[in-house]
Structure formats: C-alpha cells, structure tokens
Design a protein around this motif. Structure first.
Motif, mmCIF file in Angstrom:
data_model
loop_
_atom_site.group_PDB
_atom_site.id
_atom_site.type_symbol
_atom_site.label_atom_id
_atom_site.label_comp_id
_atom_site.label_asym_id
_atom_site.label_seq_id
_atom_site.Cartn_x
_atom_site.Cartn_y
_atom_site.Cartn_z
ATOM 1 N N UNK A 1 12.643 -24.056 25.817
ATOM 2 C CA UNK A 1 11.485 -24.228 24.924
ATOM 3 C C UNK A 1 10.982 -22.842 24.566
ATOM 4 N N UNK A 2 10.940 -22.536 23.286
ATOM 5 C CA UNK A 2 10.519 -21.198 22.854
ATOM 6 C C UNK A 2 10.119 -21.233 21.388
ATOM 7 N N UNK A 3 9.559 -20.123 20.917
ATOM 8 C CA UNK A 3 9.191 -19.985 19.504
ATOM 9 C C UNK A 3 9.255 -18.526 19.107
ATOM 10 N N UNK A 4 9.450 -18.311 17.817
ATOM 11 C CA UNK A 4 9.399 -16.962 17.254
ATOM 12 C C UNK A 4 8.539 -17.019 15.993
ATOM 13 N N UNK A 5 7.628 -16.055 15.852
ATOM 14 C CA UNK A 5 6.730 -16.012 14.700
ATOM 15 C C UNK A 5 6.731 -14.617 14.092
ATOM 16 N N UNK A 6 6.360 -14.570 12.825
ATOM 17 C CA UNK A 6 6.092 -13.283 12.178
ATOM 18 C C UNK A 6 4.671 -13.316 11.649
ATOM 19 N N UNK A 7 3.871 -12.333 12.040
ATOM 20 C CA UNK A 7 2.499 -12.192 11.566
ATOM 21 C C UNK A 7 2.392 -10.844 10.875
ATOM 22 N N UNK A 8 1.926 -10.859 9.634
ATOM 23 C CA UNK A 8 1.867 -9.634 8.833
ATOM 24 C C UNK A 8 0.448 -9.116 8.665
ATOM 25 N N UNK A 9 0.352 -7.821 8.435
ATOM 26 C CA UNK A 9 -0.917 -7.151 8.117
ATOM 27 C C UNK A 9 -0.620 -6.105 7.051
ATOM 28 N N UNK A 10 -1.642 -5.374 6.648
ATOM 29 C CA UNK A 10 -1.466 -4.420 5.549
ATOM 30 C C UNK A 10 -0.978 -3.058 6.004
ATOM 31 N N UNK A 11 -1.426 -2.595 7.158
ATOM 32 C CA UNK A 11 -1.143 -1.224 7.571
ATOM 33 C C UNK A 11 -0.513 -1.168 8.954
ATOM 34 N N UNK B 1 -1.403 0.903 11.104
ATOM 35 C CA UNK B 1 -2.515 1.165 12.022
ATOM 36 C C UNK B 1 -2.962 -0.126 12.707
ATOM 37 N N UNK B 2 -3.110 -1.193 11.927
ATOM 38 C CA UNK B 2 -3.481 -2.484 12.505
ATOM 39 C C UNK B 2 -2.291 -3.100 13.243
ATOM 40 N N UNK B 3 -1.094 -2.970 12.671
ATOM 41 C CA UNK B 3 0.096 -3.548 13.278
ATOM 42 C C UNK B 3 0.387 -3.019 14.666
ATOM 43 N N UNK B 4 -0.105 -1.822 14.975
ATOM 44 C CA UNK B 4 0.126 -1.223 16.285
ATOM 45 C C UNK B 4 -1.125 -1.275 17.168
ATOM 46 N N UNK C 1 -1.563 -7.021 18.612
ATOM 47 C CA UNK C 1 -0.434 -7.294 19.507
ATOM 48 C C UNK C 1 -0.683 -8.578 20.303
ATOM 49 N N UNK C 2 -1.875 -8.690 20.880
ATOM 50 C CA UNK C 2 -2.231 -9.873 21.669
ATOM 51 C C UNK C 2 -2.332 -11.113 20.784
ATOM 52 N N UNK D 1 -4.513 -10.468 7.050
ATOM 53 C CA UNK D 1 -3.559 -10.810 8.105
ATOM 54 C C UNK D 1 -2.994 -12.178 7.752
ATOM 55 N N UNK D 2 -1.684 -12.307 7.794
ATOM 56 C CA UNK D 2 -1.023 -13.509 7.305
ATOM 57 C C UNK D 2 0.020 -13.997 8.304
#
Length: 339
Positions: A105-115, A117-120, A125-126, A190-191
C-alpha cells in the motif's frame, strides 16, 4: 495549521470584565504567538477583535487563515508553478508473514509551487509528505491491468489530512484547506498536480509484492525530491514465505530495492524491457546495473536472476520463480504529463 499543544489550558485565560478591553498585553500576545507562530501585528489584531480572549483569538486566526488562503488561492490561480516536490509514502511493504502482510500500500504525489525558495522550505516538505501519506491511507484496491491507480484530485483534496504520525484533527482540516493555509502563509500559488496509489495483495500464497523507491534532490525527508520513482516488484517461489522469515534475506532485499530505485532515477529509464531484441538504453533490464556494486557489471535483468538464485528464491527445475520488476512510475517535478 496551528498547534493545539497549549489549548487545553486556554479556557481559563478569558478576561472577565465589564470594562472595554484595552490594548492587548505583551504577555497575551506572546502566549498567542507561542501556539500559532503568527506575527506580533496579527496576534494583536486577533486579541483586539476578541476582547483579549486567547481561545477566541486562536479561533479567529483559524477562520482568518482559511479566508485569506482561499482569497489568495483565487488571486494567484493563473501563476505558473514549475517548482515543488514529488513525494512517496509507503504504508505497507509486505513485511509480515500473514496473508495481509504479502501485499503493498503506497502513494506518490506531486505538489507544485512557484519558487525554489518555497519548494525547499521545511514546512512545504512536511506538507507534501502528509499529502502523500493521506493519499496512501485513503486509497482502495481495484481490479486493473495496472498496479497503479490514479487518485482523483478532488477526492484527495476533500479528504481530511492525515499526518505521517497518523494524527487527524479539526485543526488540520482537509488536504485542500491545508493547501490554502499554506498559500496564505507562503504568499504564492501551491498546486496538487497529480497523485497515484498502489494497493494490492496477491491471491496466490507463493507470491510476495515489494515496493522500491528513491528520490533525487530531497530537502529533508528522503522519500521526496525533484525526481521520484515507485516500482512494484514480485517475488515468486514456494519458499518465499520461509525466506521472508530470515532477517538477512529481507535486509539484502532492501539493499537491492534501493539500488533499483536509484537506477531508475539516475538513468533515462522509460520501460522495463526492450520492445525488440535490440539493446535499449531506456529499458531497465538492458542497463548495466551501476547502482548495485554486487552486480559486477551485469545488466539489471541478469543481475536480478543471479540475486534470486544466490538467495534460494530460484532453484533448478522450478519454472515461474524468481524476482521481477512488474511496473514502475518515474516523475520529475514540472514535466509534462505525457513524459
């Protein structure tokens, strides 16, 4: 969202008075900021609006965050989001001896942001880790030719957020509301872009499924990064249940799985096998197994055969036994969905 650690004691903090409350004291501002981490200005605004009642101010901030997040989400809806993280959550990886322990049982997601700076950012992250965990938790098994099932984004966004610690409360809200809260906090779009799950338990007792994963470009949580993969492995043998009872076998298998994940991510891997008899650099089984030192220069397909033979998974005269990569997904942040 805000922490509830200090909330049980807040009920006794109400200031009973017939006089009009004055300017919030430094002590009350500090107390509210300790449990919410908002700015001094915002804490004073909340206390002023609620007659210096800390509990009411906390609730006021919760409502304000929801409202401001929704407004910012609508305002920033046209902005491009090419940064972010791919996150993987594995809840079950065929570790037990019971029938239910043979599945995954598992999942993989992609969550996007603009920069970047936020992505890191550790909070982002959490957030991605918790969304991946929620997707894995709510996923349901489904009869299909593919191990992977697309998770409807509307369903996931409406689901209560379940953190990696397994907690769920009104303070966290739904996945969608927590994303809006993050938009309000970070000030950029954030998407939730895509999500897949894998939930499967073999019906045959001599088959075990396992999951291999690896993420490149992780920030703080190793199961997510700029590039991520999730692969389904099948181990077939009359001895498979006996072998899984041996710690050294499970440890060796874990090392092999990590190497497979790194191989898929580190090379231009697009398929498991070549469609023809000609070598294909994009076919996993045709690649030299660079990420597994014990392969000694062998191709991935041949190295998996040798591994199964050396550990007793495959014996002479036994057909349809061994270890096989059944299916994998590999995502890169910001890539086109057709990639």
């Amino acid at each position: 969202m805000f922490s509830r650690r200090a909330l049980p004691a807040l009920a006794s903090r109400r200031l009973y008075s017939t006089e009009t409350p004055g300017k919030p004291s430094i002590k009350l501002v500090a107390e509210l900021r300790k449990i919410t981490e908002v700015s001094i200005t915002k804490a004073r605004e909340a206390l002023t609006a609620t007659n210096n009642d800390v509990q009411a101010a906390y609730n006021w901030l919760q409502d304000d965050l929801v409202a401001s997040g929704a407004k910012k989400a609508a305002k920033l809806g046209d902005r491009v989001t090419q940064q972010g993280l791919v996150g993987v959550s594995i809840l079950s990886n065929s570790d037990g001896k019971a029938k239910s322990g043979r599945g995954v049982r598992a999942a993989m997601v992609e969550v996007n942001c603009e920069t970047d700076f936020v992505g890191r950012n550790a909070r982002f992250d959490a957030l991605v880790a918790d969304i991946a965990h929620t997707a894995a938790f709510i996923a349901e098994a489904e009869d299909s030719s593919s191990f992977f099932k697309s998770v409807p984004l509307e369903l996931l966004q409406d689901a209560p957020l379940i953190t990696r610690e397994g907690s769920q409360s009104e303070a966290q809200g739904t996945v969608g509301s927590v994303i809006n809260d993050s938009i309000a906090r970070f000030g950029e779009r954030i998407q939730l872009r895509r999500a897949v799950s894998v939930v499967h338990t073999p019906s045959v007792s001599d088959i075990r499924l396992r999951l291999a994963t690896y993420s490149h470009g992780s920030v703080g949580i190793p199961t997510q990064g700029q590039i991520g993969t999730l692969a389904v492995l099948a181990l077939r043998s009359p001895k498979v249940n006996e072998l899984f009872g041996k710690p050294e076998f499970v440890e060796d298998l874990g090392k092999l799985e990590r190497s497979l994940g790194r191989q898929i991510v580190g090379f231009p891997t697009t398929k498991i096998r070549s469609a023809s008899n000609e070598p294909d650099d994009g076919a996993l089984y045709d690649q030299e197994f660079m990420m597994y030192l014990a392969a000694n220069g062998e191709r991935v397909g041949r190295a998996l055969q040798q591994w199964a033979q050396q550990r007793g998974l495959t014996s002479a005269g036994e057909a349809d036994t061994g270890l096989e990569v059944m299916e994998f997904l590999k995502w890169t942040v910001g890539e086109s969905e057709s990639s």
